[in-house]
Design a protein around this motif. Structure first.
Motif: not given
Ligand SMILES: *Cc1c(COP(=O)(O)O)cnc(C)c1O
Length: 377
Positions: A189, A160, A86-87, A132, A158, A192, A320, A65, A60-62, A89-90
Protein backbone atom coordinates in the motif's frame (compact mmCIF):
# COMPACT_ATOMS: atom_id res chain seq x y z
CA UNK A 1 8.87 25.94 4.59
CA UNK A 2 6.62 23.69 2.46
CA UNK A 3 3.43 22.47 4.19
CA UNK A 4 4.03 19.46 6.43
CA UNK A 5 2.30 16.27 5.39
CA UNK A 6 1.76 13.05 7.29
CA UNK A 7 3.06 11.23 4.28
CA UNK A 8 4.72 13.06 1.40
CA UNK A 9 5.17 10.58 -1.40
CA UNK A 10 5.85 13.27 -4.00
CA UNK A 11 8.76 14.56 -1.90
CA UNK A 12 10.00 11.01 -1.32
CA UNK A 13 9.86 10.11 -5.03
CA UNK A 14 11.29 13.38 -6.34
CA UNK A 15 15.00 12.41 -6.13
CA UNK A 16 14.39 9.30 -8.29
CA UNK A 17 11.39 10.36 -10.34
CA UNK A 18 13.34 9.67 -13.56
CA UNK A 19 13.88 6.03 -12.55
CA UNK A 20 10.16 5.59 -11.86
CA UNK A 21 9.31 7.18 -15.21
CA UNK A 22 11.69 4.85 -17.04
CA UNK A 23 10.17 1.84 -15.28
CA UNK A 24 6.56 2.58 -16.19
CA UNK A 25 7.46 3.59 -19.73
CA UNK A 26 9.28 0.30 -20.27
CA UNK A 27 6.31 -1.62 -18.85
CA UNK A 28 3.87 0.15 -21.14
CA UNK A 29 6.09 -0.66 -24.11
CA UNK A 30 6.59 -4.31 -23.19
CA UNK A 31 2.84 -4.64 -22.53
CA UNK A 32 3.15 -7.82 -20.42
CA UNK A 33 0.80 -6.39 -17.81
CA UNK A 34 -0.03 -9.60 -15.95
CA UNK A 35 2.80 -11.87 -14.70
CA UNK A 36 5.39 -10.01 -16.75
CA UNK A 37 9.10 -10.66 -16.07
CA UNK A 38 9.34 -7.81 -13.54
CA UNK A 39 7.11 -9.73 -11.11
CA UNK A 40 9.55 -12.64 -10.71
CA UNK A 41 12.52 -10.30 -10.80
CA UNK A 42 11.07 -8.16 -8.03
CA UNK A 43 10.28 -11.28 -5.98
CA UNK A 44 13.86 -12.50 -6.35
CA UNK A 45 15.31 -9.10 -5.43
CA UNK A 46 13.08 -8.71 -2.38
CA UNK A 47 13.91 -12.28 -1.32
CA UNK A 48 17.62 -11.51 -1.53
CA UNK A 49 17.05 -8.29 0.42
CA UNK A 50 15.40 -10.37 3.16
CA UNK A 51 18.18 -12.90 3.60
CA UNK A 52 17.02 -15.38 0.99
CA UNK A 53 13.33 -15.83 1.81
CA UNK A 54 10.95 -17.16 -0.84
CA UNK A 55 8.73 -14.26 -1.91
CA UNK A 56 5.33 -14.74 -3.52
CA UNK A 57 3.82 -11.45 -4.73
CA UNK A 58 0.06 -10.91 -4.56
CA UNK A 59 -2.52 -8.16 -4.99
CA UNK A 60 -2.50 -6.56 -1.52
CA UNK A 61 -1.65 -7.16 2.12
CA UNK A 62 -5.14 -8.33 3.05
CA UNK A 63 -5.08 -10.96 0.32
CA UNK A 64 -1.65 -11.99 1.58
CA UNK A 65 -3.20 -12.73 4.98
CA UNK A 66 -6.09 -14.58 3.35
CA UNK A 67 -3.68 -16.65 1.24
CA UNK A 68 -1.45 -17.39 4.24
CA UNK A 69 -4.41 -18.76 6.21
CA UNK A 70 -5.86 -20.53 3.18
CA UNK A 71 -2.54 -22.33 2.67
CA UNK A 72 -2.84 -23.84 6.16
CA UNK A 73 -6.03 -25.65 5.15
CA UNK A 74 -7.73 -25.03 8.50
CA UNK A 75 -11.28 -26.32 8.91
CA UNK A 76 -14.06 -23.76 9.36
CA UNK A 77 -14.44 -22.61 12.93
CA UNK A 78 -10.74 -23.09 13.72
CA UNK A 79 -9.52 -20.43 16.13
CA UNK A 80 -6.94 -17.91 14.97
CA UNK A 81 -5.31 -15.81 17.69
CA UNK A 82 -4.81 -12.15 16.74
CA UNK A 83 -3.89 -9.04 18.74
CA UNK A 84 -6.72 -6.75 19.88
CA UNK A 85 -4.72 -3.70 18.79
CA UNK A 86 -4.05 -3.92 15.04
CA UNK A 87 -5.40 -2.92 11.68
CA UNK A 88 -8.70 -4.67 10.97
CA UNK A 89 -7.31 -6.62 7.98
CA UNK A 90 -5.46 -8.94 10.37
CA UNK A 91 -8.71 -10.50 11.55
CA UNK A 92 -10.80 -9.73 8.48
CA UNK A 93 -8.91 -12.39 6.52
CA UNK A 94 -9.61 -15.03 9.18
CA UNK A 95 -13.27 -14.04 9.50
CA UNK A 96 -13.85 -14.20 5.74
CA UNK A 97 -12.48 -17.74 5.63
CA UNK A 98 -14.95 -18.84 8.31
CA UNK A 99 -12.22 -19.08 10.92
CA UNK A 100 -12.80 -17.64 14.37
CA UNK A 101 -10.64 -14.68 15.39
CA UNK A 102 -9.65 -14.96 19.05
CA UNK A 103 -8.42 -11.60 20.28
CA UNK A 104 -5.66 -11.21 22.82
CA UNK A 105 -4.18 -8.30 24.74
CA UNK A 106 -1.11 -6.34 23.68
CA UNK A 107 1.80 -4.89 25.65
CA UNK A 108 1.42 -1.24 26.67
CA UNK A 109 5.01 -0.24 25.81
CA UNK A 110 5.73 -1.89 22.45
CA UNK A 111 2.08 -2.10 21.30
CA UNK A 112 2.80 -5.67 20.16
CA UNK A 113 0.97 -8.84 21.12
CA UNK A 114 1.54 -10.12 24.66
CA UNK A 115 3.02 -13.65 24.42
CA UNK A 116 1.55 -14.59 27.81
CA UNK A 117 -1.91 -13.67 26.52
CA UNK A 118 -1.32 -15.80 23.43
CA UNK A 119 -0.35 -18.77 25.61
CA UNK A 120 -3.44 -18.29 27.76
CA UNK A 121 -5.71 -18.15 24.70
CA UNK A 122 -4.58 -21.48 23.22
CA UNK A 123 -7.26 -24.16 23.05
CA UNK A 124 -7.49 -27.51 21.25
CA UNK A 125 -9.28 -25.57 18.48
CA UNK A 126 -6.41 -23.11 17.87
CA UNK A 127 -4.96 -23.44 14.38
CA UNK A 128 -2.79 -20.36 14.01
CA UNK A 129 -1.41 -17.29 15.73
CA UNK A 130 -1.03 -14.09 13.73
CA UNK A 131 1.68 -11.82 15.14
CA UNK A 132 1.66 -8.23 13.92
CA UNK A 133 4.89 -6.23 13.92
CA UNK A 134 3.11 -3.00 14.69
CA UNK A 135 4.51 0.39 13.64
CA UNK A 136 7.82 -1.12 12.46
CA UNK A 137 9.12 -3.15 15.39
CA UNK A 138 9.05 -6.93 15.74
CA UNK A 139 6.73 -8.67 18.15
CA UNK A 140 8.43 -11.01 20.65
CA UNK A 141 9.37 -13.68 18.11
CA UNK A 142 11.47 -15.55 20.66
CA UNK A 143 8.45 -16.33 22.87
CA UNK A 144 5.90 -16.60 20.07
CA UNK A 145 8.02 -19.12 18.18
CA UNK A 146 8.39 -21.25 21.30
CA UNK A 147 4.69 -21.07 22.18
CA UNK A 148 3.57 -22.01 18.67
CA UNK A 149 6.10 -24.83 18.31
CA UNK A 150 5.09 -26.32 21.64
CA UNK A 151 1.39 -26.08 20.82
CA UNK A 152 1.84 -27.29 17.25
CA UNK A 153 0.09 -24.29 15.73
CA UNK A 154 1.23 -22.21 12.78
CA UNK A 155 2.76 -18.80 13.38
CA UNK A 156 1.83 -16.22 10.75
CA UNK A 157 3.54 -12.81 10.69
CA UNK A 158 1.57 -9.81 9.52
CA UNK A 159 4.57 -7.78 8.43
CA UNK A 160 2.75 -4.98 6.61
CA UNK A 161 4.48 -2.41 8.81
CA UNK A 162 7.96 -3.75 9.54
CA UNK A 163 9.52 -4.79 6.25
CA UNK A 164 13.30 -4.79 6.73
CA UNK A 165 13.21 -4.93 10.54
CA UNK A 166 15.29 -7.67 12.15
CA UNK A 167 14.90 -9.70 15.33
CA UNK A 168 17.83 -11.12 17.31
CA UNK A 169 17.13 -14.47 18.97
CA UNK A 170 18.80 -15.65 22.17
CA UNK A 171 20.55 -18.32 20.09
CA UNK A 172 22.51 -15.54 18.39
CA UNK A 173 20.57 -15.89 15.15
CA UNK A 174 19.06 -12.81 13.58
CA UNK A 175 16.15 -12.94 11.15
CA UNK A 176 14.17 -10.49 9.08
CA UNK A 177 10.60 -9.78 10.17
CA UNK A 178 8.20 -11.89 8.15
CA UNK A 179 10.68 -14.72 7.51
CA UNK A 180 10.46 -16.48 10.87
CA UNK A 181 6.94 -17.90 10.99
CA UNK A 182 5.34 -20.48 8.73
CA UNK A 183 4.23 -17.63 6.45
CA UNK A 184 4.88 -13.89 6.57
CA UNK A 185 2.75 -11.32 4.79
CA UNK A 186 3.29 -7.74 3.73
CA UNK A 187 1.55 -4.89 1.97
CA UNK A 188 2.85 -2.45 -0.62
CA UNK A 189 0.00 0.00 0.00
CA UNK A 190 1.49 3.42 -0.91
CA UNK A 191 1.93 4.52 2.71
CA UNK A 192 3.91 1.45 3.79
CA UNK A 193 7.69 1.61 4.08
CA UNK A 194 8.00 -0.13 0.72
CA UNK A 195 4.91 1.15 -1.05
CA UNK A 196 3.94 0.84 -4.68
CA UNK A 197 1.86 3.28 -6.69
CA UNK A 198 -1.40 1.49 -6.00
CA UNK A 199 -2.19 -1.78 -4.22
CA UNK A 200 0.24 -4.66 -3.83
CA UNK A 201 1.33 -7.32 -1.38
CA UNK A 202 3.54 -10.35 -0.88
CA UNK A 203 4.04 -13.50 1.14
CA UNK A 204 7.28 -14.84 2.60
CA UNK A 205 8.14 -18.39 3.46
CA UNK A 206 11.25 -20.43 4.06
CA UNK A 207 10.17 -23.56 2.22
CA UNK A 208 9.90 -23.92 -1.54
CA UNK A 209 6.89 -26.22 -1.12
CA UNK A 210 4.87 -23.61 0.80
CA UNK A 211 5.92 -20.95 -1.75
CA UNK A 212 4.68 -23.17 -4.56
CA UNK A 213 1.35 -23.66 -2.79
CA UNK A 214 0.95 -19.93 -2.14
CA UNK A 215 1.80 -19.10 -5.76
CA UNK A 216 -0.85 -21.55 -6.88
CA UNK A 217 -3.48 -20.21 -4.45
CA UNK A 218 -2.80 -16.62 -5.57
CA UNK A 219 -3.52 -17.57 -9.18
CA UNK A 220 -6.88 -19.39 -9.21
CA UNK A 221 -5.42 -22.54 -7.67
CA UNK A 222 -3.59 -23.39 -10.86
CA UNK A 223 0.02 -24.27 -11.43
CA UNK A 224 -0.56 -25.09 -15.03
CA UNK A 225 -2.94 -22.94 -17.09
CA UNK A 226 -6.55 -24.17 -17.01
CA UNK A 227 -5.78 -26.97 -14.56
CA UNK A 228 -7.22 -25.88 -11.21
CA UNK A 229 -6.02 -28.10 -8.37
CA UNK A 230 -7.42 -25.89 -5.60
CA UNK A 231 -9.92 -23.14 -4.99
CA UNK A 232 -7.79 -20.03 -5.03
CA UNK A 233 -7.94 -16.29 -5.50
CA UNK A 234 -7.21 -13.94 -8.34
CA UNK A 235 -4.53 -12.09 -6.41
CA UNK A 236 -1.55 -11.15 -8.52
CA UNK A 237 0.81 -8.21 -8.30
CA UNK A 238 0.55 -6.11 -11.49
CA UNK A 239 3.69 -6.07 -13.64
CA UNK A 240 3.56 -2.27 -13.54
CA UNK A 241 3.64 -2.26 -9.73
CA UNK A 242 6.47 -4.82 -9.70
CA UNK A 243 8.51 -2.64 -12.07
CA UNK A 244 7.98 0.41 -9.85
CA UNK A 245 8.70 -1.62 -6.69
CA UNK A 246 12.04 -2.72 -8.15
CA UNK A 247 12.99 0.96 -8.31
CA UNK A 248 11.68 1.70 -4.82
CA UNK A 249 13.41 -1.36 -3.31
CA UNK A 250 16.74 0.11 -4.42
CA UNK A 251 15.91 3.24 -2.41
CA UNK A 252 14.48 1.41 0.61
CA UNK A 253 17.70 1.33 2.67
CA UNK A 254 18.10 5.10 2.37
CA UNK A 255 14.42 5.67 3.19
CA UNK A 256 14.72 3.38 6.21
CA UNK A 257 17.80 5.25 7.48
CA UNK A 258 15.96 8.56 7.02
CA UNK A 259 13.04 7.28 9.11
CA UNK A 260 15.40 6.02 11.81
CA UNK A 261 17.29 9.33 11.90
CA UNK A 262 14.03 11.27 12.24
CA UNK A 263 12.95 8.91 15.05
CA UNK A 264 16.25 9.41 16.86
CA UNK A 265 15.79 13.19 16.68
CA UNK A 266 12.26 12.98 18.08
CA UNK A 267 13.56 10.66 20.83
CA UNK A 268 16.30 13.11 21.82
CA UNK A 269 14.11 16.21 21.65
CA UNK A 270 11.06 14.79 23.43
CA UNK A 271 12.72 12.54 26.03
CA UNK A 272 12.05 14.78 29.01
CA UNK A 273 8.54 15.98 28.17
CA UNK A 274 6.36 15.02 31.16
CA UNK A 275 3.19 13.13 30.28
CA UNK A 276 4.54 12.09 26.88
CA UNK A 277 5.88 8.58 26.30
CA UNK A 278 8.31 7.89 23.47
CA UNK A 279 7.92 4.71 21.40
CA UNK A 280 9.52 1.91 23.43
CA UNK A 281 12.37 0.04 21.77
CA UNK A 282 12.73 -3.70 22.18
CA UNK A 283 16.48 -4.29 22.37
CA UNK A 284 16.12 -7.50 20.34
CA UNK A 285 14.41 -5.83 17.39
CA UNK A 286 15.45 -3.09 15.03
CA UNK A 287 12.72 -0.51 14.40
CA UNK A 288 11.98 0.70 10.87
CA UNK A 289 9.49 3.34 12.07
CA UNK A 290 6.57 2.83 9.76
CA UNK A 291 5.01 5.06 12.40
CA UNK A 292 6.56 7.16 15.15
CA UNK A 293 3.88 6.72 17.78
CA UNK A 294 3.91 8.53 21.09
CA UNK A 295 1.53 8.06 24.01
CA UNK A 296 -0.01 11.04 25.75
CA UNK A 297 -1.22 10.65 29.33
CA UNK A 298 -4.26 12.33 30.80
CA UNK A 299 -7.92 12.45 29.93
CA UNK A 300 -8.42 14.29 26.64
CA UNK A 301 -4.77 15.38 26.43
CA UNK A 302 -3.93 13.38 23.30
CA UNK A 303 -6.84 14.92 21.42
CA UNK A 304 -5.92 18.38 22.70
CA UNK A 305 -2.34 17.90 21.45
CA UNK A 306 -3.62 16.76 18.07
CA UNK A 307 -5.83 19.87 17.83
CA UNK A 308 -2.95 22.11 18.89
CA UNK A 309 -0.70 20.64 16.20
CA UNK A 310 -3.45 20.88 13.59
CA UNK A 311 -3.94 24.56 14.41
CA UNK A 312 -0.27 25.04 13.47
CA UNK A 313 -0.54 23.10 10.22
CA UNK A 314 0.97 19.89 11.61
CA UNK A 315 -0.86 16.70 10.67
CA UNK A 316 -0.82 13.64 12.93
CA UNK A 317 -2.82 10.43 13.02
CA UNK A 318 -4.43 8.03 15.46
CA UNK A 319 -3.65 4.39 14.72
CA UNK A 320 -6.06 3.09 15.88
CA UNK A 321 -8.97 5.07 17.32
CA UNK A 322 -11.17 2.04 18.06
CA UNK A 323 -9.93 -1.42 19.12
CA UNK A 324 -11.04 -4.21 16.81
CA UNK A 325 -13.36 -5.80 19.38
CA UNK A 326 -15.35 -2.54 19.44
CA UNK A 327 -15.82 -2.46 15.66
CA UNK A 328 -19.47 -3.10 14.74
CA UNK A 329 -18.53 -5.83 12.23
CA UNK A 330 -16.83 -7.84 14.99
CA UNK A 331 -19.53 -7.47 17.64
CA UNK A 332 -20.47 -11.09 16.86
CA UNK A 333 -17.26 -12.21 18.55
CA UNK A 334 -18.88 -11.12 21.80
CA UNK A 335 -16.07 -9.21 23.52
CA UNK A 336 -17.43 -6.54 25.88
CA UNK A 337 -15.85 -3.14 26.44
CA UNK A 338 -13.30 -3.63 29.21
CA UNK A 339 -12.14 -7.02 27.94
CA UNK A 340 -8.83 -5.63 26.64
CA UNK A 341 -7.97 -2.68 28.88
CA UNK A 342 -4.49 -2.13 27.42
CA UNK A 343 -5.70 -2.03 23.81
CA UNK A 344 -8.61 0.18 24.83
CA UNK A 345 -6.37 2.60 26.73
CA UNK A 346 -3.89 2.78 23.85
CA UNK A 347 -6.67 3.85 21.49
CA UNK A 348 -7.13 6.94 23.68
CA UNK A 349 -3.41 7.70 24.08
CA UNK A 350 -1.56 7.03 20.83
CA UNK A 351 -0.56 9.70 18.34
CA UNK A 352 1.59 9.12 15.27
CA UNK A 353 3.80 12.00 14.14
CA UNK A 354 5.13 12.65 10.61
CA UNK A 355 8.21 10.44 10.09
CA UNK A 356 8.34 10.03 6.31
CA UNK A 357 11.67 10.24 4.45
CA UNK A 358 10.57 13.47 2.70
CA UNK A 359 10.30 15.35 6.02
CA UNK A 360 12.95 18.09 6.21
CA UNK A 361 15.01 18.97 9.27
CA UNK A 362 13.29 22.35 9.42
CA UNK A 363 9.85 20.77 9.36
CA UNK A 364 10.80 18.40 12.15
CA UNK A 365 12.16 21.27 14.28
CA UNK A 366 8.84 23.04 13.79
CA UNK A 367 6.89 19.96 14.90
CA UNK A 368 9.11 19.47 17.96
CA UNK A 369 8.82 23.15 18.92
CA UNK A 370 5.03 22.99 18.84
CA UNK A 371 4.88 19.78 20.86
CA UNK A 372 7.14 21.36 23.49
CA UNK A 373 5.01 24.52 23.47
CA UNK A 374 1.88 22.42 24.11
CA UNK A 375 3.46 20.78 27.14
CA UNK A 376 4.96 24.17 28.14
CA UNK A 377 8.52 22.85 28.27
C1 LIG B 1 -1.80 -2.14 5.72
C2 LIG B 1 -2.00 -3.31 6.59
C3 LIG B 1 -2.67 -4.47 6.15
C4 LIG B 1 -3.41 -4.55 4.85
O1 LIG B 1 -2.71 -4.27 3.71
P1 LIG B 1 -3.49 -3.84 2.37
O2 LIG B 1 -2.43 -3.90 1.32
O3 LIG B 1 -4.01 -2.46 2.59
O4 LIG B 1 -4.57 -4.83 2.13
C5 LIG B 1 -2.73 -5.55 7.00
N1 LIG B 1 -2.19 -5.52 8.23
C6 LIG B 1 -1.58 -4.42 8.71
C7 LIG B 1 -1.00 -4.45 10.08
C8 LIG B 1 -1.47 -3.27 7.91
O5 LIG B 1 -0.87 -2.18 8.40
Amino acid sequence: MPPIQLLDLAAEHAPYQAELDAAWRATVQEAAFIQGPDVDEFAAELGAHLGGANVVPCANGTDALTLALLSLGLPRGTEVIVPAFTYVATLEAAALLGLRPVLVEVLPDTFNVDPAAVRAALTPRTGAVVAVHLFGQCADMEELTKICQLAGVALIEDNAQALGATFAFASGETAFAGTVGEVGTTSFFPSKNLGCLGDGGALFTRTAARADLLRQLANHGQRQKYLHQRIGLNSRLDTLQAALLRVKLRHLPAAQSARQALAARYDAALASVPGLHLPARDARSSHVFHQYTIKVEGEGRRDALQQHLKAHGIPSAIYYPLPVHQQPAYAYLGYPLGQFPVAERLCGQVLSLPVHPGLTGGQQEFIIAHICAFFAV
